[in-house]
Design a protein around this motif. Structure first.
Motif, PDB file in Angstrom:
ATOM      1  N   PHE A 232       0.840  -1.199   0.000  1.00 18.99           N
ATOM      2  CA  PHE A 232       0.000   0.000   0.000  1.00 18.99           C
ATOM      3  C   PHE A 232       0.871   1.244   0.000  1.00 18.99           C
ATOM      4  O   PHE A 232       1.844   1.334   0.755  1.00 18.99           O
ATOM      5  CB  PHE A 232      -0.900   0.003   1.237  1.00 18.99           C
ATOM      6  CG  PHE A 232      -1.610   1.306   1.489  1.00 18.99           C
ATOM      7  CD1 PHE A 232      -2.867   1.543   0.955  1.00 18.99           C
ATOM      8  CD2 PHE A 232      -1.017   2.303   2.265  1.00 18.99           C
ATOM      9  CE1 PHE A 232      -3.526   2.742   1.188  1.00 18.99           C
ATOM     10  CE2 PHE A 232      -1.662   3.506   2.500  1.00 18.99           C
ATOM     11  CZ  PHE A 232      -2.924   3.718   1.967  1.00 18.99           C
ATOM     12  N   ASN A 233       0.511   2.205  -0.841  1.00 18.22           N
ATOM     13  CA  ASN A 233       1.146   3.528  -0.858  1.00 18.22           C
ATOM     14  C   ASN A 233       0.058   4.586  -0.744  1.00 18.22           C
ATOM     15  O   ASN A 233      -0.901   4.588  -1.535  1.00 18.22           O
ATOM     16  CB  ASN A 233       1.922   3.750  -2.153  1.00 18.22           C
ATOM     17  CG  ASN A 233       3.201   2.947  -2.202  1.00 18.22           C
ATOM     18  OD1 ASN A 233       4.180   3.281  -1.558  1.00 18.22           O
ATOM     19  ND2 ASN A 233       3.192   1.861  -2.969  1.00 18.22           N
ATOM     20  N   GLY A 234       0.208   5.495   0.223  1.00 14.55           N
ATOM     21  CA  GLY A 234      -0.793   6.529   0.417  1.00 14.55           C
ATOM     22  C   GLY A 234      -0.201   7.925   0.422  1.00 14.55           C
ATOM     23  O   GLY A 234       0.931   8.132   0.888  1.00 14.55           O
ATOM     24  N   SER A 235      -0.952   8.888  -0.111  1.00 15.33           N
ATOM     25  CA  SER A 235      -0.519  10.284  -0.168  1.00 15.33           C
ATOM     26  C   SER A 235      -1.685  11.178   0.215  1.00 15.33           C
ATOM     27  O   SER A 235      -2.774  11.069  -0.361  1.00 15.33           O
ATOM     28  CB  SER A 235      -0.028  10.630  -1.580  1.00 15.33           C
ATOM     29  OG  SER A 235       0.217  12.017  -1.714  1.00 15.33           O
ATOM     30  N   TRP A 236      -1.465  12.039   1.204  1.00 16.47           N
ATOM     31  CA  TRP A 236      -2.478  12.978   1.663  1.00 16.47           C
ATOM     32  C   TRP A 236      -1.890  14.379   1.643  1.00 16.47           C
ATOM     33  O   TRP A 236      -0.839  14.623   2.249  1.00 16.47           O
ATOM     34  CB  TRP A 236      -2.917  12.651   3.085  1.00 16.47           C
ATOM     35  CG  TRP A 236      -3.634  11.345   3.237  1.00 16.47           C
ATOM     36  CD1 TRP A 236      -4.976  11.128   3.276  1.00 16.47           C
ATOM     37  CD2 TRP A 236      -3.025  10.047   3.385  1.00 16.47           C
ATOM     38  NE1 TRP A 236      -5.249   9.791   3.436  1.00 16.47           N
ATOM     39  CE2 TRP A 236      -4.076   9.102   3.502  1.00 16.47           C
ATOM     40  CE3 TRP A 236      -1.701   9.604   3.428  1.00 16.47           C
ATOM     41  CZ2 TRP A 236      -3.836   7.732   3.656  1.00 16.47           C
ATOM     42  CZ3 TRP A 236      -1.451   8.244   3.575  1.00 16.47           C
ATOM     43  CH2 TRP A 236      -2.509   7.328   3.697  1.00 16.47           C
ATOM     44  N   CYS A 237      -2.525  15.298   0.942  1.00 14.10           N
ATOM     45  CA  CYS A 237      -2.060  16.680   0.899  1.00 14.10           C
ATOM     46  C   CYS A 237      -3.267  17.602   1.003  1.00 14.10           C
ATOM     47  O   CYS A 237      -4.264  17.415   0.283  1.00 14.10           O
ATOM     48  CB  CYS A 237      -1.276  16.964  -0.381  1.00 14.10           C
ATOM     49  SG  CYS A 237      -0.562  18.628  -0.416  1.00 14.10           S
ATOM     50  N   PHE A 238      -3.195  18.598   1.902  1.00 14.04           N
ATOM     51  CA  PHE A 238      -4.329  19.486   2.138  1.00 14.04           C
ATOM     52  C   PHE A 238      -3.967  20.946   1.856  1.00 14.04           C
ATOM     53  O   PHE A 238      -4.355  21.854   2.586  1.00 14.04           O
ATOM     54  CB  PHE A 238      -4.817  19.304   3.585  1.00 14.04           C
ATOM     55  CG  PHE A 238      -5.282  17.903   3.853  1.00 14.04           C
ATOM     56  CD1 PHE A 238      -6.529  17.483   3.421  1.00 14.04           C
ATOM     57  CD2 PHE A 238      -4.459  16.993   4.500  1.00 14.04           C
ATOM     58  CE1 PHE A 238      -6.953  16.176   3.640  1.00 14.04           C
ATOM     59  CE2 PHE A 238      -4.871  15.687   4.730  1.00 14.04           C
ATOM     60  CZ  PHE A 238      -6.129  15.270   4.287  1.00 14.04           C
ATOM     61  N   ASP A 239      -3.257  21.124   0.731  1.00 12.06           N
ATOM     62  CA  ASP A 239      -2.934  22.482   0.294  1.00 12.06           C
ATOM     63  C   ASP A 239      -2.679  22.491  -1.197  1.00 12.06           C
ATOM     64  O   ASP A 239      -1.654  22.964  -1.679  1.00 12.06           O
ATOM     65  CB  ASP A 239      -1.715  23.012   1.054  1.00 12.06           C
ATOM     66  CG  ASP A 239      -1.471  24.497   0.780  1.00 12.06           C
ATOM     67  OD1 ASP A 239      -2.470  25.226   0.591  1.00 12.06           O
ATOM     68  OD2 ASP A 239      -0.294  24.903   0.746  1.00 12.06           O
ATOM     69  N   VAL A 240      -3.639  21.941  -1.974  1.00 16.61           N
ATOM     70  CA  VAL A 240      -3.533  21.954  -3.428  1.00 16.61           C
ATOM     71  C   VAL A 240      -4.626  22.860  -3.999  1.00 16.61           C
ATOM     72  O   VAL A 240      -5.564  23.240  -3.308  1.00 16.61           O
ATOM     73  CB  VAL A 240      -3.673  20.531  -4.022  1.00 16.61           C
ATOM     74  CG1 VAL A 240      -2.607  19.611  -3.464  1.00 16.61           C
ATOM     75  CG2 VAL A 240      -5.070  19.950  -3.788  1.00 16.61           C
ATOM     76  N   ALA A 241      -4.486  23.196  -5.269  1.00 17.97           N
ATOM     77  CA  ALA A 241      -5.525  23.982  -5.946  1.00 17.97           C
ATOM     78  C   ALA A 241      -6.834  23.195  -5.955  1.00 17.97           C
ATOM     79  O   ALA A 241      -6.842  21.962  -6.038  1.00 17.97           O
ATOM     80  CB  ALA A 241      -5.090  24.281  -7.375  1.00 17.97           C
TER      81      ALA A 241
END
Length: 327
Positions: A232-241
């Protein structure tokens, strides 16, 4: 227990539609009392939802003779305190996610369940939604062959549309939420991975605060190797357009792929023979199926739909994913 009479500690936004009304829709279950520190809001909630008793102190609700089960729906910083009080008084407990601020607190809760020979369920309610039961069925049927990898992305703008807007934004105050939006949203996603693929053998990750807009990290990355060798690979980002908002999970196997959004209602299945899209309508009260299972569990009719031990594992993974990075 034949009749489950629930008391809610923390009758805020999450209980308005997602959970609260469902307690009265399950046979042998009813919402008997609610508590909120703001007495005026507690009284208003009780009036609007037809609840007999309301309180502004948890102790008073725990002493209500009609109540025999507790639902804790406060922000995470007080989950452990209230759960320990309820378990000590012999109540079965249903706790919102994330179950605690961190894995150490989750283990304290698990120890208390064992100490008091209690019952406790964690609100990873997507386990009981038809959409995710279907994903689990497709995996068991090996519609996409043997699973090799899972790729998950949750990228959102600085004020995610997925988050409740009516309440104060405690979700980006780590002392209350445990972290940032990752701690509010990722438990749903990561618990499904545990539900689908079982025990992890290894996990690692890191987190950073790129925007510095709050004190909470806004970017998290993590990997899990499950004991069945699923990666499993996960990516969370809360500052994108906003035009880059993404909620995707791709489960890729030797014969195809299952794709869905954890916060959506559609599954796409591709394999060597066909491609199909399955659409789902979630229940009006999204926790209704989970609460049905919990009532069954408390009556001794079925197994615990999500135990504290499983939540401890989840919190251990989240702790590992949110390790700070020195640059």
């Amino acid at each position: 227990m034949d009749n489950i009479n629930w008391g809610i500690i923390g009758c805020g936004d999450v209980t308005e539609k997602k959970s609260g009304p469902a307690f009265n829709k399950v046979s042998g279950s009813k919402l008997a009392a609610v508590m909120r520190r703001d007495a005026e809001k507690a009284a208003d909630y009780a009036s609007r939802h037809g609840v007999s008793n309301w309180y502004n102190q948890a102790e008073d609700l725990l002493n209500d003779s009609e109540v025999n089960a507790i639902y804790i729906a406060t922000p995470p910083s007080s989950h452990l305190e209230y759960a320990l009080q309820a378990l000590a008084k012999g109540f079965p407990v249903y706790v919102e996610k994330p179950v605690t601020l961190n894995a150490a607190q989750a283990q304290q809760m698990a120890d208390a369940v064992k100490q008091h020979n209690g019952k406790l369920v964690v609100a990873h309610y997507r386990r009981r939604l038809p959409m995710f039961l279907k994903v689990k069925e497709l995996l068991q049927q090996q519609v996409i062959g043997e699973v090799r990898t899972v790729q998950m992305r949750l990228w959102q703008s600085r004020k995610p549309a997925l988050v409740t807007k009516n309440a104060p934004n405690w979700r980006v105050q780590p002392e209350i939420s445990g972290g940032g939006y990752f701690h509010d949203l990722a438990p749903h996603q990561l618990d499904l991975m545990l539900y689908f693929f079982g025990e992890p053998a290894f996990y690692q990750g890191f987190a950073l605060n790129q925007a510095q807009a709050t004190t909470a990290d806004d970017h998290v990355c993590g990997q899990i190797l499950f004991k069945n060798q699923v990666v499993f690979n996960g990516s969370w980002c809360f500052d994108v357009a906003e035009n880059q908002n993404t909620d995707s999970c791709d489960i890729i196997g030797t014969k195809g792929k299952i794709s869905f959004s954890v916060f959506g209602n559609t599954i796409t299945v591709q394999n060597e023979a066909s491609e199909q899209t399955l659409n789902f309508t979630h229940p009006e009260n999204i926790q209704h199926p989970m609460i049905t299972s919990i009532v069954g569990y408390l009556r001794g009719e079925e197994a615990n739909p999500c135990s504290i031990e499983e939540a401890v594992t989840l919190m251990q993974i989240m702790d590992a994913f949110t390790q700070p990075v020195k640059l």
